[in-house]
Scaffold this active site. Structure first.
Site, PDB file in Angstrom:
ATOM      1  N   CYS A 157     118.143  78.271  50.596  1.00 25.52           N
ATOM      2  CA  CYS A 157     117.473  78.928  51.719  1.00 25.52           C
ATOM      3  C   CYS A 157     117.950  80.368  51.936  1.00 25.52           C
ATOM      4  CB  CYS A 157     117.627  78.111  52.999  1.00 25.52           C
ATOM      5  SG  CYS A 157     119.258  77.378  53.232  1.00 25.52           S
ATOM      6  N   HIS A 250     118.504  82.285  58.816  1.00 28.96           N
ATOM      7  CA  HIS A 250     119.641  82.784  58.048  1.00 28.96           C
ATOM      8  C   HIS A 250     119.563  84.310  57.981  1.00 28.96           C
ATOM      9  CE1 HIS A 250     120.668  78.790  57.173  1.00 28.96           C
ATOM     10  NE2 HIS A 250     120.424  78.721  55.875  1.00 28.96           N
TER      11      HIS A 250
END
Length: 360
Positions: A157, A250
């Site tokens: 990710c 993120h």
């Protein structure tokens, strides 16, 4: 091949979710609800849940569980029990490797979130806007392994967020060295994930196996495809990974040295103009703007930017000169949508639109 926008003759194609009760499995189910091309036909999980109603065995994490899945019977993760030709794998890497291979051997197209097969030379590691050409290696995979199905992986990710921000710059100026430091949301650890007394008011400067994954996968994502083979970028990559008390999103801080040094404005112009591969334009899950540049001095921020493009857009900002390398920048994206389930759904849409998968 130019994608068709009405694959399967306008009929929805049945798909299954493996590992359907977990956090990423639930994200798949949310994204597949009312999907124009795919119909969630089957949900599969471990023996512990098999034979029961999905709503009985699933602790739903976010929002409201779709009524369409609540009363579905959960089947065991086994190709003998799953009839759908396309399966989305949200299985843990501890079991995903052999099970995904079994599904591919049984003729299924497996869209995987697990790390197990990402770096194998005949397995595509795909962000559709960045490197759709890797899908051509599926023919070699099928020939090498003697199966009619296939495994297609999406990246880690955090690597997905970084690669989307860097892809247009790499294409134009070619990256030589890359340093990145991540601040990764707790949802990336699954559910229940990190204990609250460990993460609240804290930063954990270690995520198991995350730094090697980033360093390996960036070179494959930003590599090439020639003579039927995936070629790895020769860039040097160094990473630090950190878990932070953020729910979703993120953030990746990067310093980059290029073979051809760009000015700050030249880099911003390239980022602003980028729309990704034309093969993805108009696909149901593809955002109109896969990458958005912001000139705000304090952005991107997960709280304010994570849901842009329904969670499929990566935001990049703070592009400026770097005293050690050439440029530094910050990128942020939704880790469970763009970086996990949404990335796999978009991969499947691209496979469908280009005729790589088709009805029997």
């Amino acid at each position: 091949m130019t994608p068709s926008r009405t694959p399967f003759g306008g009929k929805k194609w049945p798909v299954a979710v493996l590992g359907a009760t977990g956090a990423v499995g639930q994200t798949f189910i949310r994204l597949l609800e009312n999907h124009p091309w795919f119909e969630l036909a089957e949900v599969a999980a471990s023996e512990r849940s098999a034979g029961k109603k999905y709503g009985e065995v699933t602790r739903w994490i976010e929002g409201r569980m779709p009524d369409s899945v609540r009363d579905k019977n959960v089947v065991i993760v086994d190709p003998a029990n799953v009839t759908s030709p396309v399966v989305f794998s949200a299985m843990d890497s501890s079991v995903a490797g052999t099970l995904e291979e079994a599904f591919a051997k049984a003729g299924k197209f497996v869209l995987s979130n697990a790390k197990n097969h990402r770096m194998e030379p005949d397995v595509p590691l795909v962000i559709p806007e960045v490197n759709p050409g890797q899908l051509a290696v599926i023919a070699s995979q099928q020939r090498n392994r003697g199966w009619t199905g296939a495994i297609v992986t999406n990246a880690n990710c955090a690597a997905t967020v970084a690669a989307m921000a860097l892809a247009p710059l790499h294409e134009k100026f070619r990256i030589k060295r890359l340093f990145l430091a991540t601040m990764q949301a707790v949802s990336g650890a699954g559910y229940p994930g990190v204990a609250s007394l460990d993460i609240l008011g804290n930063v954990i400067p270690y995520i198991a196996d995350e730094e090697p994954k980033l360093e390996r996968e960036m070179c494959k994502l930003l590599g090439g495809f020639a003579n039927g083979e995936i070629t790895l970028s020769e860039m040097q990559v160094s990473s630090h990974t950190n878990r932070v008390p953020v729910e979703h999103g993120h953030t990746v801080c990067m310093s980059v040295e290029f073979h051809e040094r760009p000015s700050v404005q030249a880099a911003i112009d390239v980022l602003t103009a980028w729309r990704g591969s034309e093969d993805t334009h108009g696909l149901p899950s593809a955002p109109a703007m896969p990458l958005v540049y912001t000139d705000a001095p304090d952005r991107p921020q997960p709280r304010r930017d994570v849901n842009l493009g329904n969670g499929m857009t990566v935001t990049v900002g703070r592009v400026r000169e770097d005293p050690l390398f050439h440029l530094r920048l910050v990128a942020m994206g939704h880790n469970t949508i763009r970086g996990a389930a949404g990335g796999s759904v978009l991969n499947a849409e691209l496979l469908a639109a280009t005729g790589v998968i088709r009805p029997a």
